[in-house]
Design an enzyme around this catalytic site. Structure first.
Site, PDB file in Angstrom:
ATOM      1  N   ALA A  98       0.820  -1.211   0.000  1.00 57.75           N
ATOM      2  CA  ALA A  98       0.000   0.000   0.000  1.00 57.75           C
ATOM      3  C   ALA A  98       0.853   1.261   0.000  1.00 57.75           C
ATOM      4  O   ALA A  98       1.888   1.330   0.658  1.00 57.75           O
ATOM      5  CB  ALA A  98      -0.919   0.006   1.219  1.00 57.75           C
ATOM      6  N   TYR A 164       7.758  11.358  -1.755  1.00 58.90           N
ATOM      7  CA  TYR A 164       7.584   9.953  -2.150  1.00 58.90           C
ATOM      8  C   TYR A 164       8.936   9.234  -2.142  1.00 58.90           C
ATOM      9  O   TYR A 164       9.076   8.148  -1.568  1.00 58.90           O
ATOM     10  CB  TYR A 164       6.943   9.877  -3.533  1.00 58.90           C
ATOM     11  CG  TYR A 164       6.863   8.479  -4.092  1.00 58.90           C
ATOM     12  CD1 TYR A 164       5.841   7.620  -3.705  1.00 58.90           C
ATOM     13  CD2 TYR A 164       7.817   8.015  -5.001  1.00 58.90           C
ATOM     14  CE1 TYR A 164       5.771   6.323  -4.222  1.00 58.90           C
ATOM     15  CE2 TYR A 164       7.752   6.732  -5.515  1.00 58.90           C
ATOM     16  CZ  TYR A 164       6.725   5.892  -5.117  1.00 58.90           C
ATOM     17  OH  TYR A 164       6.659   4.615  -5.623  1.00 58.90           O
ATOM     18  N   SER A 167      10.093   8.639   1.385  1.00 59.90           N
ATOM     19  CA  SER A 167       9.335   7.590   2.086  1.00 59.90           C
ATOM     20  C   SER A 167       9.803   6.203   1.666  1.00 59.90           C
ATOM     21  O   SER A 167       9.890   5.287   2.484  1.00 59.90           O
ATOM     22  CB  SER A 167       7.832   7.750   1.828  1.00 59.90           C
ATOM     23  OG  SER A 167       7.490   7.433   0.493  1.00 59.90           O
TER      24      SER A 167
END
Length: 279
Positions: A98, A164, A167
């Site tokens: 996810a 992004y 992360s």
């Protein structure tokens, strides 16, 4: 980077997949189903899950259940792991897939939009950490495996995707550390996909440019087959497609060249604050 030469037989094994309603997560469900695995499919877009579960059963899964959950919420992760084990009695593979994608130049973000940036780390990083924490006792019991869908963004410093990229870098670093802590009890396969044909790459203006102008993409089906093969072999790492590894060496030896290439592709501004489903 293989842990074992043998291929794990997934018939009857239990696999929990997060972000399973579309893209890589959806097609991982189908690939595991073809191998006879029983599936727990989690996603916050619960309206899409039943159709994925139905198709997985049609492809060979003896049982597939849909578990609506938001992995950024600790209690949801605890619940979906408990529901998986209560239903199937075991857990053999956890697939941390996810995530969400952010696009936009850092200087264009406003104060009011920073909450969206926090959610990127909450989902992409903490969601995998939470699910792993609650899964570890069950994976120890089954001598199971964790599959981590990271990204080649950990070495491609793609403009307009700073949070992004960060992360995914955090995700890779955490699970490499966890692998050292766990030893041989639980296998960890860290996957670094390149540009894959998916909802994410079709929706993102910049990734569409990268796909068409610089980097050839790979089909979602081909990517997910390689991922499950790699996990079942017990590989430590997988870069898919394999040629993307060239980008790592380009970053090491010619970082200025790589930076210039991405700057050329990033000349057209995207709206700040865009958040797109990752898969």
């Amino acid at each position: 980077m293989r842990r074992s030469k043998s291929i794990e037989n997934m018939a009857g094994k239990v696999v929990l997949i997060t972000g399973a309603s579309s893209g890589i997560g959806e097609h991982l469900a189908y690939e595991y189903a073809k191998r006879g695995a029983r599936l727990a499919l989690a996603d916050r877009r619960e309206d899409r899950l039943p159709a994925v579960a139905d198709k997985a059963r049609g492809l060979g899964s003896p049982d597939a259940i849909a578990l609506p959950a938001d992995v950024s919420i600790l209690e949801h992760c605890n619940r979906l792991v408990n529901e998986t084990v209560n239903h199937f009695g075991q857990l053999d593979h956890l697939v941390n897939n996810a995530g969400v994608l952010q696009s936009g130049s850092f200087e264009d973000w406003t104060q009011g939009q920073f909450s969206k940036l926090v959610s990127i780390m909450d989902i992409n990083f903490w969601g995998s950490v939470y699910c792993t924490h609650f899964s570890l006792p069950h994976l120890r019991k089954s001598k199971g495996k964790i599959v981590v869908i990271s990204s080649c963004a950990t070495w491609f410093s793609t403009p307009k995707f700073g949070f992004y990229n960060a992360s995914k870098a955090a995700l890779t670093c955490f699970f490499e550390t966890l692998r050292a802590e766990l030893g041989s009890d639980i296998g960890i396969t860290i996957v670094s996909p390149g540009v894959i044909e998916s909802e994410m790459t079709r929706s993102s203006q910049f990734l569409s440019q990268v796909r068409s102008n610089l980097l050839p993409s790979k089909s979602t089906e081909g990517c997910t087959k390689a991922i499950v093969d790699s996990a079942c072999r017990g590989d430590r790492c997988l870069t898919e497609p394999a040629w993307v590894r060239f980008g790592f060496w380009l970053m090491v030896f010619c970082p200025e060249l790589l930076e210039k290439l991405f700057q050329l592709l990033a000349t057209k501004k995207n709206p700040a604050g865009t958040s797109i489903k990752d898969d």
